[in-house]
Design a protein around this motif. Structure first.
Motif, PDB file in Angstrom:
ATOM      1  N   HIS A 204       0.840  -1.198   0.000  1.00 40.13           N
ATOM      2  CA  HIS A 204       0.000   0.000   0.000  1.00 40.13           C
ATOM      3  C   HIS A 204       0.874   1.248   0.000  1.00 40.13           C
ATOM      4  O   HIS A 204       0.541   2.252  -0.629  1.00 40.13           O
ATOM      5  N   VAL A 205       1.999   1.170   0.718  1.00 42.39           N
ATOM      6  CA  VAL A 205       2.923   2.308   0.769  1.00 42.39           C
ATOM      7  C   VAL A 205       3.478   2.565  -0.632  1.00 42.39           C
ATOM      8  O   VAL A 205       3.569   3.713  -1.068  1.00 42.39           O
ATOM      9  N   ARG A 206       3.822   1.507  -1.336  1.00 43.89           N
ATOM     10  CA  ARG A 206       4.326   1.649  -2.713  1.00 43.89           C
ATOM     11  C   ARG A 206       3.285   2.340  -3.589  1.00 43.89           C
ATOM     12  O   ARG A 206       3.597   3.275  -4.317  1.00 43.89           O
ATOM     13  N   GLY A 207       2.047   1.897  -3.512  1.00 43.40           N
ATOM     14  CA  GLY A 207       0.988   2.490  -4.326  1.00 43.40           C
ATOM     15  C   GLY A 207       0.760   3.949  -3.997  1.00 43.40           C
ATOM     16  O   GLY A 207       0.607   4.785  -4.895  1.00 43.40           O
ATOM     17  N   LEU A 208       0.742   4.261  -2.715  1.00 39.21           N
ATOM     18  CA  LEU A 208       0.517   5.638  -2.273  1.00 39.21           C
ATOM     19  C   LEU A 208       1.618   6.569  -2.778  1.00 39.21           C
ATOM     20  O   LEU A 208       1.348   7.614  -3.365  1.00 39.21           O
ATOM     21  N   LEU A 209       2.864   6.161  -2.567  1.00 38.38           N
ATOM     22  CA  LEU A 209       3.980   7.004  -2.981  1.00 38.38           C
ATOM     23  C   LEU A 209       4.094   7.071  -4.509  1.00 38.38           C
ATOM     24  O   LEU A 209       4.361   8.138  -5.067  1.00 38.38           O
ATOM     25  N   ALA A 210       3.861   5.958  -5.165  1.00 40.18           N
ATOM     26  CA  ALA A 210       3.920   5.942  -6.632  1.00 40.18           C
ATOM     27  C   ALA A 210       2.873   6.884  -7.216  1.00 40.18           C
ATOM     28  O   ALA A 210       3.159   7.631  -8.164  1.00 40.18           O
ATOM     29  N   GLN A 211       1.679   6.879  -6.672  1.00 40.36           N
ATOM     30  CA  GLN A 211       0.632   7.775  -7.164  1.00 40.36           C
ATOM     31  C   GLN A 211       0.985   9.237  -6.908  1.00 40.36           C
ATOM     32  O   GLN A 211       0.749  10.095  -7.755  1.00 40.36           O
ATOM     33  N   ALA A 212       1.547   9.525  -5.739  1.00 40.90           N
ATOM     34  CA  ALA A 212       1.934  10.908  -5.429  1.00 40.90           C
ATOM     35  C   ALA A 212       3.011  11.389  -6.391  1.00 40.90           C
ATOM     36  O   ALA A 212       2.947  12.520  -6.901  1.00 40.90           O
ATOM     37  N   LEU A 213       4.006  10.541  -6.671  1.00 44.44           N
ATOM     38  CA  LEU A 213       5.076  10.926  -7.588  1.00 44.44           C
ATOM     39  C   LEU A 213       4.569  11.014  -9.026  1.00 44.44           C
ATOM     40  O   LEU A 213       4.986  11.894  -9.785  1.00 44.44           O
ATOM     41  N   PHE A 214       3.665  10.132  -9.401  1.00 41.37           N
ATOM     42  CA  PHE A 214       3.054  10.165 -10.727  1.00 41.37           C
ATOM     43  C   PHE A 214       2.300  11.484 -10.910  1.00 41.37           C
ATOM     44  O   PHE A 214       2.413  12.160 -11.930  1.00 41.37           O
ATOM     45  N   HIS A 215       1.544  11.862  -9.884  1.00 33.92           N
ATOM     46  CA  HIS A 215       0.796  13.122  -9.913  1.00 33.92           C
ATOM     47  C   HIS A 215       1.756  14.311 -10.016  1.00 33.92           C
ATOM     48  O   HIS A 215       1.537  15.232 -10.804  1.00 33.92           O
ATOM     49  N   ALA A 216       2.841  14.274  -9.226  1.00 37.72           N
ATOM     50  CA  ALA A 216       3.827  15.352  -9.257  1.00 37.72           C
ATOM     51  C   ALA A 216       4.458  15.471 -10.636  1.00 37.72           C
ATOM     52  O   ALA A 216       4.673  16.578 -11.133  1.00 37.72           O
ATOM     53  N   ASP A 217       4.738  14.337 -11.260  1.00 36.58           N
ATOM     54  CA  ASP A 217       5.327  14.344 -12.603  1.00 36.58           C
ATOM     55  C   ASP A 217       4.381  14.992 -13.604  1.00 36.58           C
ATOM     56  O   ASP A 217       4.798  15.773 -14.458  1.00 36.58           O
ATOM     57  N   HIS A 218       3.104  14.708 -13.482  1.00 34.59           N
ATOM     58  CA  HIS A 218       2.131  15.296 -14.395  1.00 34.59           C
ATOM     59  C   HIS A 218       1.946  16.787 -14.144  1.00 34.59           C
ATOM     60  O   HIS A 218       1.744  17.543 -15.094  1.00 34.59           O
ATOM     61  N   LEU A 219       2.017  17.197 -12.892  1.00 34.86           N
ATOM     62  CA  LEU A 219       1.951  18.631 -12.588  1.00 34.86           C
ATOM     63  C   LEU A 219       3.145  19.353 -13.190  1.00 34.86           C
ATOM     64  O   LEU A 219       3.015  20.433 -13.761  1.00 34.86           O
ATOM     65  N   ASP A 220       4.324  18.723 -13.050  1.00 39.14           N
ATOM     66  CA  ASP A 220       5.549  19.310 -13.569  1.00 39.14           C
ATOM     67  C   ASP A 220       5.480  19.441 -15.088  1.00 39.14           C
ATOM     68  O   ASP A 220       5.842  20.459 -15.663  1.00 39.14           O
ATOM     69  N   ARG A 221       5.004  18.409 -15.751  1.00 43.35           N
ATOM     70  CA  ARG A 221       4.904  18.426 -17.218  1.00 43.35           C
ATOM     71  C   ARG A 221       3.863  19.430 -17.698  1.00 43.35           C
ATOM     72  O   ARG A 221       3.964  19.956 -18.797  1.00 43.35           O
ATOM     73  N   ALA A 222       2.854  19.685 -16.874  1.00 50.29           N
ATOM     74  CA  ALA A 222       1.802  20.636 -17.253  1.00 50.29           C
ATOM     75  C   ALA A 222       2.221  22.076 -16.973  1.00 50.29           C
ATOM     76  O   ALA A 222       1.497  23.002 -17.271  1.00 50.29           O
ATOM     77  N   GLY A 223       3.396  22.227 -16.344  1.00 49.14           N
ATOM     78  CA  GLY A 223       3.894  23.570 -16.065  1.00 49.14           C
ATOM     79  C   GLY A 223       3.350  24.157 -14.782  1.00 49.14           C
ATOM     80  O   GLY A 223       3.462  25.354 -14.557  1.00 49.14           O
ATOM     81  N   ALA A 224       2.756  23.320 -13.937  1.00 50.48           N
ATOM     82  CA  ALA A 224       2.237  23.813 -12.654  1.00 50.48           C
ATOM     83  C   ALA A 224       3.416  24.185 -11.757  1.00 50.48           C
ATOM     84  O   ALA A 224       4.474  23.587 -11.826  1.00 50.48           O
ATOM     85  N   THR A 225       3.201  25.174 -10.936  1.00 51.56           N
ATOM     86  CA  THR A 225       4.251  25.594 -10.006  1.00 51.56           C
ATOM     87  C   THR A 225       3.850  25.204  -8.602  1.00 51.56           C
ATOM     88  O   THR A 225       2.671  25.046  -8.292  1.00 51.56           O
TER      89      THR A 225
END
Length: 113
Positions: free
Chosen positions: A89-110
């Motif tokens: 569950h920890v893997r899934g939680l952290l993976a989703q958070a990092l996946f979300h962060a990567d998408h924010l970064d690619r979208a140019g979010a600050t």
């Protein structure tokens, strides 16, 4: 309005509190680095400190909090303690958070400062 939806179900107060506490614990960059390192395999405090770019003392304090929250577990071998992620569950939680962060970064979010 929402109560008329057939599958609408709010989490109970304990679930909400525990989820918020988990997110609070993950709001520290050092803890994210430590957890990510532990998802790659079991590790000692000294190794985690190097990977997380932090002092062993700081990493020990972070690990104590993560352990109390049930996110990591320790295994004693002689005088050493080796840590690992508590479960998948920890893997899934952290993976989703990092996946979300990567998408924010690619979208140019600050990030907020």
């Amino acid at each position: 309005m929402h109560t008329s939806l057939p599958d609408f179900d709010m989490p109970n107060e304990e679930q909400v509190h525990l989820a918020a506490e988990t997110f609070r614990l993950l709001s520290d960059p050092t803890r994210v680095r430590v957890l990510w390192a532990l998802l790659q395999g079991e590790s000692s405090v000294a190794c985690l400190a190097e990977l997380a770019r932090a002092t062993p003392t700081a990493v020990s304090q972070h690990l104590a909090k993560l352990r109390l929250a049930g996110l990591v577990k320790g295994r004693r071998e002689g005088t050493f303690v080796y840590y690992s992620a508590a479960n998948d569950h920890v893997r899934g939680l952290l993976a989703q958070a990092l996946f979300h962060a990567d998408h924010l970064d690619r979208a140019g979010a600050t990030t907020a400062t």
